[in-house]
Design a protein around this motif. Structure first.
Motif, PDB file in Angstrom:
ATOM      1  N   PHE A 215      -9.736  -0.193  -6.845  1.00  0.00           N
ATOM      2  CA  PHE A 215      -9.595  -0.756  -5.832  1.00  0.00           C
ATOM      3  C   PHE A 215     -10.057  -0.254  -4.566  1.00  0.00           C
ATOM      4  O   PHE A 215     -10.709   0.783  -4.764  1.00  0.00           O
ATOM      5  N   PRO A 216      -9.787  -1.048  -3.439  1.00  0.00           N
ATOM      6  CA  PRO A 216     -10.510  -0.630  -2.199  1.00  0.00           C
ATOM      7  C   PRO A 216      -9.514   0.803  -1.753  1.00  0.00           C
ATOM      8  O   PRO A 216      -8.483   0.940  -2.070  1.00  0.00           O
ATOM      9  N   GLN A 217     -10.283   1.811  -1.426  1.00  0.00           N
ATOM     10  CA  GLN A 217      -9.682   2.827  -0.943  1.00  0.00           C
ATOM     11  C   GLN A 217      -8.929   2.932   0.411  1.00  0.00           C
ATOM     12  O   GLN A 217      -9.392   2.163   1.251  1.00  0.00           O
ATOM     13  N   PRO A 218      -7.498   3.244   0.351  1.00  0.00           N
ATOM     14  CA  PRO A 218      -6.879   3.132   1.563  1.00  0.00           C
ATOM     15  C   PRO A 218      -7.588   3.812   2.899  1.00  0.00           C
ATOM     16  O   PRO A 218      -8.149   4.885   2.665  1.00  0.00           O
ATOM     17  N   ALA A 219      -7.615   2.995   3.892  1.00  0.00           N
ATOM     18  CA  ALA A 219      -8.056   3.538   5.235  1.00  0.00           C
ATOM     19  C   ALA A 219      -7.105   4.287   5.866  1.00  0.00           C
ATOM     20  O   ALA A 219      -7.297   5.048   6.903  1.00  0.00           O
ATOM     21  N   GLN A 220      -5.878   3.975   5.525  1.00  0.00           N
ATOM     22  CA  GLN A 220      -4.652   4.690   6.350  1.00  0.00           C
ATOM     23  C   GLN A 220      -3.423   4.794   5.155  1.00  0.00           C
ATOM     24  O   GLN A 220      -3.338   3.658   4.571  1.00  0.00           O
ATOM     25  N   ARG A 221      -2.383   5.783   5.452  1.00  0.00           N
ATOM     26  CA  ARG A 221      -1.293   5.923   5.046  1.00  0.00           C
ATOM     27  C   ARG A 221      -0.298   6.318   5.869  1.00  0.00           C
ATOM     28  O   ARG A 221      -0.518   6.839   6.757  1.00  0.00           O
ATOM     29  N   ALA A 222       1.060   5.637   5.754  1.00  0.00           N
ATOM     30  CA  ALA A 222       2.172   6.197   6.620  1.00  0.00           C
ATOM     31  C   ALA A 222       3.175   6.427   5.326  1.00  0.00           C
ATOM     32  O   ALA A 222       3.672   5.799   4.609  1.00  0.00           O
ATOM     33  N   THR A 223       3.685   7.805   5.538  1.00  0.00           N
ATOM     34  CA  THR A 223       4.754   8.360   4.482  1.00  0.00           C
ATOM     35  C   THR A 223       6.001   8.603   5.184  1.00  0.00           C
ATOM     36  O   THR A 223       5.867   9.411   6.255  1.00  0.00           O
ATOM     37  N   ALA A 224       7.129   8.380   4.435  1.00  0.00           N
ATOM     38  CA  ALA A 224       8.402   8.811   5.323  1.00  0.00           C
ATOM     39  C   ALA A 224       9.441   9.175   4.269  1.00  0.00           C
ATOM     40  O   ALA A 224       9.252   8.618   3.029  1.00  0.00           O
ATOM     41  N   PHE A 225      10.507  10.205   4.724  1.00  0.00           N
ATOM     42  CA  PHE A 225      11.494  10.476   3.847  1.00  0.00           C
ATOM     43  C   PHE A 225      12.795  10.193   4.347  1.00  0.00           C
ATOM     44  O   PHE A 225      12.926  10.439   5.715  1.00  0.00           O
ATOM     45  N   LEU A 226      13.572   9.586   3.689  1.00  0.00           N
ATOM     46  CA  LEU A 226      14.802   8.959   4.362  1.00  0.00           C
ATOM     47  C   LEU A 226      16.046   9.218   3.740  1.00  0.00           C
ATOM     48  O   LEU A 226      15.908   9.367   2.456  1.00  0.00           O
ATOM     49  N   ALA A 227      17.015   9.369   4.374  1.00  0.00           N
ATOM     50  CA  ALA A 227      18.212   9.459   4.107  1.00  0.00           C
ATOM     51  C   ALA A 227      18.987   8.159   4.039  1.00  0.00           C
ATOM     52  O   ALA A 227      18.905   7.478   5.152  1.00  0.00           O
ATOM     53  N   VAL A 228      19.773   7.791   2.974  1.00  0.00           N
ATOM     54  CA  VAL A 228      20.208   6.587   2.957  1.00  0.00           C
ATOM     55  C   VAL A 228      21.716   6.652   2.673  1.00  0.00           C
ATOM     56  O   VAL A 228      22.052   7.670   1.904  1.00  0.00           O
ATOM     57  N   PRO A 229      22.673   5.693   2.916  1.00  0.00           N
ATOM     58  CA  PRO A 229      24.022   5.983   2.506  1.00  0.00           C
ATOM     59  C   PRO A 229      24.335   5.791   1.038  1.00  0.00           C
ATOM     60  O   PRO A 229      25.218   6.660   0.436  1.00  0.00           O
ATOM     61  N   ASP A 230      23.497   5.093   0.535  1.00  0.00           N
ATOM     62  CA  ASP A 230      23.933   4.929  -1.102  1.00  0.00           C
ATOM     63  C   ASP A 230      22.871   3.892  -1.578  1.00  0.00           C
ATOM     64  O   ASP A 230      21.613   3.468  -0.880  1.00  0.00           O
ATOM     65  N   PRO A 231      22.744   3.741  -3.067  1.00  0.00           N
ATOM     66  CA  PRO A 231      21.660   2.935  -3.681  1.00  0.00           C
ATOM     67  C   PRO A 231      21.767   1.560  -3.099  1.00  0.00           C
ATOM     68  O   PRO A 231      20.601   0.878  -3.143  1.00  0.00           O
ATOM     69  N   GLY A 269       7.782  27.356  -1.269  1.00  0.00           N
ATOM     70  CA  GLY A 269       6.998  26.561  -0.260  1.00  0.00           C
ATOM     71  C   GLY A 269       7.459  25.195   0.117  1.00  0.00           C
ATOM     72  O   GLY A 269       7.016  24.580   1.003  1.00  0.00           O
ATOM     73  N   THR A 270       8.646  24.607  -0.600  1.00  0.00           N
ATOM     74  CA  THR A 270       9.107  23.512  -0.095  1.00  0.00           C
ATOM     75  C   THR A 270      10.039  23.550   1.104  1.00  0.00           C
ATOM     76  O   THR A 270      10.521  24.511   1.376  1.00  0.00           O
ATOM     77  N   VAL A 271      10.041  22.515   1.848  1.00  0.00           N
ATOM     78  CA  VAL A 271      10.658  22.631   3.176  1.00  0.00           C
ATOM     79  C   VAL A 271      11.917  21.432   3.164  1.00  0.00           C
ATOM     80  O   VAL A 271      11.548  20.242   2.825  1.00  0.00           O
ATOM     81  N   ARG A 272      13.027  21.973   3.750  1.00  0.00           N
ATOM     82  CA  ARG A 272      14.246  21.032   4.003  1.00  0.00           C
ATOM     83  C   ARG A 272      13.598  19.820   4.984  1.00  0.00           C
ATOM     84  O   ARG A 272      13.360  20.249   5.994  1.00  0.00           O
ATOM     85  N   ILE A 317       9.234  10.669   9.600  1.00  0.00           N
ATOM     86  CA  ILE A 317       7.799  10.278   9.225  1.00  0.00           C
ATOM     87  C   ILE A 317       6.690  11.220   9.339  1.00  0.00           C
ATOM     88  O   ILE A 317       6.554  11.919  10.324  1.00  0.00           O
ATOM     89  N   ALA A 318       5.862  11.491   8.430  1.00  0.00           N
ATOM     90  CA  ALA A 318       4.766  12.352   8.330  1.00  0.00           C
ATOM     91  C   ALA A 318       3.896  11.999   9.316  1.00  0.00           C
ATOM     92  O   ALA A 318       3.234  11.003   9.521  1.00  0.00           O
ATOM     93  N   ALA A 319       3.469  13.165  10.122  1.00  0.00           N
ATOM     94  CA  ALA A 319       2.458  13.207  11.260  1.00  0.00           C
ATOM     95  C   ALA A 319       1.395  13.529  10.694  1.00  0.00           C
ATOM     96  O   ALA A 319       0.213  13.792  11.595  1.00  0.00           O
ATOM     97  N   SER A 320       1.105  14.073   9.613  1.00  0.00           N
ATOM     98  CA  SER A 320      -0.298  14.436   9.008  1.00  0.00           C
ATOM     99  C   SER A 320      -0.339  14.537   7.478  1.00  0.00           C
ATOM    100  O   SER A 320       0.785  14.093   7.004  1.00  0.00           O
ATOM    101  N   GLN A 321      -1.419  14.758   6.960  1.00  0.00           N
ATOM    102  CA  GLN A 321      -1.634  14.723   5.669  1.00  0.00           C
ATOM    103  C   GLN A 321      -1.110  15.623   5.002  1.00  0.00           C
ATOM    104  O   GLN A 321      -0.379  15.598   4.072  1.00  0.00           O
ATOM    105  N   ALA A 322      -0.900  16.980   5.607  1.00  0.00           N
ATOM    106  CA  ALA A 322      -0.021  18.049   5.220  1.00  0.00           C
ATOM    107  C   ALA A 322       1.490  17.802   5.083  1.00  0.00           C
ATOM    108  O   ALA A 322       2.107  18.288   4.135  1.00  0.00           O
TER     109      ALA A 322
END
Length: 471
Positions: A215-231, A269-272, A317-322
């Motif tokens: 498939f075409p290689q993604p030119a951009q990505r956006a990653t987010a870690f979210l807290a939600v109330p429930d499933p 090395g994991t971060v809260r 929302i992640a501000a960098s690849q790291a």
């Protein structure tokens, strides 16, 4: 039997080289230790052919001698499908050549022993993407991925492993080689035979090579870690993001608090991600092959609307690849981290996406009622309905006593899954771990068809015997 094996191994050694016929216990040990420690393999020899022709020679010779064969890729399977119990073990690790990468056809032709991460690298070097991503990708091999129809974190956008295959090369039970290595997107010339071997765990034939979709290689990505109330809120969020991002929504993973805390406690090395602790989290990722629109802005706008609707209570929302990689670790390290909490009983199940909240609402109290103090660790690919419903032992409980309850927990969890029109084996396969569960729950006509296929393609029952079904 001993003399028969000895003469067989001598003939095979002459063909593939004595260095690739392993019989010393210390040499065979890495091939016989199963990932979860549930099974200890036993074999007279580990055979390491270096080509499809050598695989065919071994299978034909074993068939003539009436000796059963268990194929193995990276030995990362989670249901015991790759473990021999007295049969000859055939390792495909030396079949590790990438035969062709074609960025015009958008295909990659590879051998079964290629490590999955190497395929990612080869595709990327050609400006393409191979989208199969699973936790063991640094050591698992594509033949095993295809034989088990692996899923992973990108199924929502790209499908399971079988959806990524155009053609196969397969060694049959009698040693003949089926050449189905077409690179065609359209091919209705007779039965689509590749589906006889994808997801059947080496019980009908041994996959030696494949033509894979790129498939075409993604030119951009956006990653987010979210807290939600429930499933239920997570499901509403999934619907919203799909509606606003379409196919750009590549990943949508749900995690309970216990799993995330386990990663933070045990994986260096994991971060809260947040100051506060929440009950449920979602890892979401957008990706796009162009820069025609700002993906991060789209994600930010969508999540802002979701927060106003009460579907999200906190977000980063992640501000960098790291930063994106750090957020991904909270999901990808979960199975490894759970090992530090003692015994773990694991269920790889799926239900219709719309019923995931209902499944969790029913299954969580059911297992906690069976064993008070149990620590459930549900997580997984909610975007495709696949939940890893893992259960950590109560604090202080004897591990062996806990694992002895596996069958009792199976009955509780799998009864609910089947009642909800789900599957007891979402992406890990059946192997030997779930063989009896399949016999218990499968449609009688469907099970009969499986037996008929096995007898038709492997009448002597010499390919991975005892796995998936009984003959």
């Amino acid at each position: 039997m001993s003399s028969s094996i000895d003469s067989l191994l001598a003939a095979i050694a002459q063909r593939i080289g004595a260095a690739h016929v392993l019989t010393a216990p210390e040499d065979m040990a890495p091939y016989l230790r199963e990932e979860r420690g549930l099974y200890q393999g036993k074999t007279p020899a580990v055979l390491r052919p270096g080509s499809t022709q050598e695989v065919a020679f071994i299978v034909q010779a074993c068939a003539a001698a009436g000796i059963a064969v268990v194929p193995q890729g990276g030995n990362t399977g989670l249901v015991g499908g790759q473990v021999p119990f007295g049969e000859v073990l055939l390792s495909l690790q030396r079949l590790d050549r990438i035969r062709q990468v074609d960025p015009i056809d958008m295909t990659m032709t590879v051998e079964a022993g290629c490590i999955l991460d190497k395929l990612h690298e080869a595709a990327e070097a050609a400006g393409c993407l191979f989208p199969l991503h699973i936790a063991s990708q640094g050591s698992c091999r594509i033949g095993g991925n295809l034989a088990s129809n692996a899923g992973g974190t990108a199924v929502l956008r790209y499908g399971n492993a079988k959806d990524l295959v155009l053609g196969l090369e397969v060694v049959l039970a009698d040693g003949r080689v089926w050449n189905g290595m077409k690179r065609l997107r359209k091919n209705n010339a007779g039965y689509d035979l590749k589906h006889l071997f994808l997801g059947t765990e080496g019980t009908l034939g041994i996959i030696t090579a494949a033509v894979l979709k790129l498939f075409p290689q993604p030119a951009q990505r956006a990653t987010a870690f979210l807290a939600v109330p429930d499933p239920a809120a997570a499901l509403a969020l999934l619907k919203r993001l799909r509606g606003e991002a379409g196919d750009a929504l590549t990943t949508f993973e749900l995690m309970a608090a216990f799993g995330v805390e386990t990663v933070l406690n045990h994986m260096p090395g994991t971060v809260r991600p947040f100051r506060d602790r929440y009950d449920w989290y979602v890892l979401a990722e957008f990706s796009a092959p162009t820069r025609a629109f700002d993906l991060a802005a789209l994600m930010e706008e969508s999540l802002g609307t979701a927060m106003e609707a009460g579907e999200v209570v906190d977000a980063v929302i992640a501000a960098s690849q790291a930063q994106a990689a750090a957020l991904w670790r909270l999901r990808e390290d979960m199975s490894e981290a759970q090992k530090h909490e003692g015994g773990s009983i694991k269920h790889d199940v799926s239900v219709p996406v719309s019923r995931v909240p209902e499944f969790l609402a029913r299954a969580l109290p059911a297992v906690e009622a069976l064993l008070p103090g149990l620590r459930p660790c549900p997580f997984g690919h909610v975007g495709d309905g696949n939940i890893h419903f893992n259960l950590s032992q109560p604090v202080g409980m004897d591990k062996a006593a806990f694992l002895a309850m596996w069958e009792a927990f199976n009955r509780v969890v799998h009864d609910i899954v089947v009642e909800m029109d789900g599957s007891i084996a979402a992406e890990h396969g059946i192997g030997i771990l779930k063989r009896e569960e399949l016999a218990h729950y499968a449609d009688a006509v469907g099970l009969d068809l499986m037996h008929r296929l096995k007898r038709a393609l492997d009448p002597a029952g010499l390919l991975n015997p005892g796995k998936v079904i009984h003959l």
